[in-house]
Design a protein around this motif. Sequence first.
Motif, PDB file in Angstrom:
ATOM      1  N   ARG A  83      -2.473  51.805  21.195  1.00 39.81           N
ATOM      2  CA  ARG A  83      -2.364  52.065  22.626  1.00 39.81           C
ATOM      3  C   ARG A  83      -1.090  51.399  23.141  1.00 39.81           C
ATOM      4  O   ARG A  83      -0.857  50.207  22.896  1.00 39.81           O
ATOM      5  N   GLU A  91      -3.618  47.568  18.814  1.00 39.76           N
ATOM      6  CA  GLU A  91      -4.406  48.356  17.873  1.00 39.76           C
ATOM      7  C   GLU A  91      -5.799  48.647  18.423  1.00 39.76           C
ATOM      8  O   GLU A  91      -6.421  47.804  19.060  1.00 39.76           O
ATOM      9  N   ILE A  92      -6.278  49.840  18.146  1.00 40.16           N
ATOM     10  CA  ILE A  92      -7.669  50.222  18.408  1.00 40.16           C
ATOM     11  C   ILE A  92      -8.302  50.500  17.051  1.00 40.16           C
ATOM     12  O   ILE A  92      -7.931  51.452  16.367  1.00 40.16           O
ATOM     13  N   THR A  93      -9.215  49.660  16.631  1.00 39.17           N
ATOM     14  CA  THR A  93      -9.877  49.815  15.336  1.00 39.17           C
ATOM     15  C   THR A  93     -11.383  49.868  15.548  1.00 39.17           C
ATOM     16  O   THR A  93     -11.906  49.453  16.580  1.00 39.17           O
ATOM     17  N   ALA A  97     -14.694  52.469  18.927  1.00 40.53           N
ATOM     18  CA  ALA A  97     -13.583  52.228  19.843  1.00 40.53           C
ATOM     19  C   ALA A  97     -12.563  53.362  19.772  1.00 40.53           C
ATOM     20  O   ALA A  97     -12.012  53.786  20.797  1.00 40.53           O
ATOM     21  N   VAL A  98     -12.298  53.867  18.567  1.00 43.10           N
ATOM     22  CA  VAL A  98     -11.358  54.974  18.404  1.00 43.10           C
ATOM     23  C   VAL A  98     -11.859  56.213  19.147  1.00 43.10           C
ATOM     24  O   VAL A  98     -11.101  56.874  19.878  1.00 43.10           O
ATOM     25  N   ALA A 101     -11.631  55.811  22.923  1.00 42.58           N
ATOM     26  CA  ALA A 101     -10.266  55.973  23.425  1.00 42.58           C
ATOM     27  C   ALA A 101      -9.895  57.443  23.536  1.00 42.58           C
ATOM     28  O   ALA A 101      -9.272  57.870  24.517  1.00 42.58           O
TER      29      ALA A 101
END
Length: 622
Positions: A83, A91-93, A97-98, A101
């Motif tokens: 992001r 980071e989006i992990t 969460a992915v 988003a």
Amino acid sequence: MTGAAPDSGAGVDAEEAELTLRVLSALLREDAAGLRTRTTAHDRADGRWLRLADSAGPGALLLPVAPDGFQGAYCARLPLLLRECGAATAEITGLDAVLAALAGRAEPEDRGGFAGVAAECRQALAAARLHAATRDGTAAALTARYGAEPARWTGHAGTLAYDTLAARLDHPVYPASRARAGLTEAELRAYAPEFHPRFALRWLALPYDALTLRGALDPAAAPDPPAAWPAPSTLGLPAALDRTHLALPVHPLTLGGPLDGALRATGLAARAALAPVPYLDVVPTLSMRTVASAADPRLHLKLPLATATLGLRNRRTVKPATLADGATVQRLLEAVVRREPRFRETVLHADETAYAHAGHDLLAALCRRQPAGLDGALVVPLAALLAPAPGGGLVADHLADRWYGGDPLALLDGLLTPLFDFQTTLFGYGVALESHQQNVSLVLDQPGRTAGGRPRVRLLFKDDDGPRIHHARLRAALGPDAPGPGDFADPRTLCDGDAPVADVFATITVHLCAGAYAFGLARHGRAPLAALLALVRDRLAGAVARLGTGPGEPGAVLRAHVLTAGHLPVKAMVTSGTLMSKERSGAADINKHYTTGPNYLRAAAPGPRPGTVPYPSTGWNR
């Protein structure tokens, strides 16, 4: 873009990382939240990224991608998103969460679909972790029962062992294929094929006057039911019911609320009797709702389940219409084989003309009989070929070692030659079957029956419902033997042109039964991808050349729609199965809703151009 490359998804285990890659790749392929049509490509030191801008502000999401070539031009390269936060990135992990988003960038009416995808992925992830924890124990149980060498698991009993291995392998297209909606771990261990359990069926006595009976279950056509079929009195019910009721098998998972609701809906609650005694030990096949008799694995019973797989809308019930249509298509295939006698030596078919239903999706059963005479043959479902085998390697490795001198290309050739011969011939009659990896088995006999010591290769087909048929072409080829509109309960079966038939041919026969093995064997390092794709292309081209190639003739249609097309249809299964409503997706059939992908069959297929996301994402939704 500049900056250090992110890690590969810290804080997630191997199963979650792999599932995240598969989900991101599928959502990219299907243009979820605009990942194909609203992104721009950027290159940096670690590879290509697709940037999805935020129309409401300066931020963006970035997806790391790599060239694919099979179902999509690109696939996810790392199990994460970035992001943008001004000049920095975060980071989006983690799969939840992915997906959250991406849901934030979707149209408001689709955000509930992302919640459904997330729920399905959680179920798939739990199953994948369970599979990893039980891998060694399951392999030991299979070898104890069937032998240490998977290439010698013979007959229809051996097929059930291959089904267990296939059930632990991901679907080539659907990312959350291991999910089964609503089932607990205990229920999976007790009834799912990946655990190879045995259990006894329950039985429900229903009055004959409420049932539609066909084939061997119809007293008017066959005075004696199949040998394994019990009378109500055998099951602990009053003997008087033997004259008035038929015992219908019921999967244990359908007992309780689902079955009670079906009986109320049909007005049969007061006239039905649930037998107190379980009867007939069975083993689940790859489809789970279909079970095989443990004592006689030739006998399969397809029974409704109140769960969903390959999409939350893809319920595993048994629609009465599909039973009748499957029998109609079986008779159609028999008519084709009579006109094409070479297939008597290469094509086998299960008998699926016996069935019973009470007009409800949960009150139905198909009685399938597999062909006799295969006790000494290997009967391997195509879905198992790339599965890890006990003792190491893939199932395909063991088959190649035993039958083809260790050459996986020769094994693939042995499959493709009869497969394309049969399926292109059917296309010439205007027919494309939904004969995917689960519905086709490779049958190998002892060596020495053909020149050069190679095995005799045959294909075994089952589950004939859901084809697409160009009615005018079929009628011209078969004349009075051709079924008409009144012979199919599903009006989508017959169509007025070649395009829907070519779509099914491409997405099922080409992608799932040929391309998946070329890319899969290459991924496992068994042969160069170029050599594997050349084999697929050459064998398909040879089969197409046997058809008429004049304008509008079947060979010309397949050449234009498959061999030389700029792109090929690809199943958009997440979109139609879970992500969008039918009203939003426009899918008339959730199993035949398409996006597009690159044509890996073209001899000189161009790669992605820098800075672009090639191939249209619409245009195949016929």
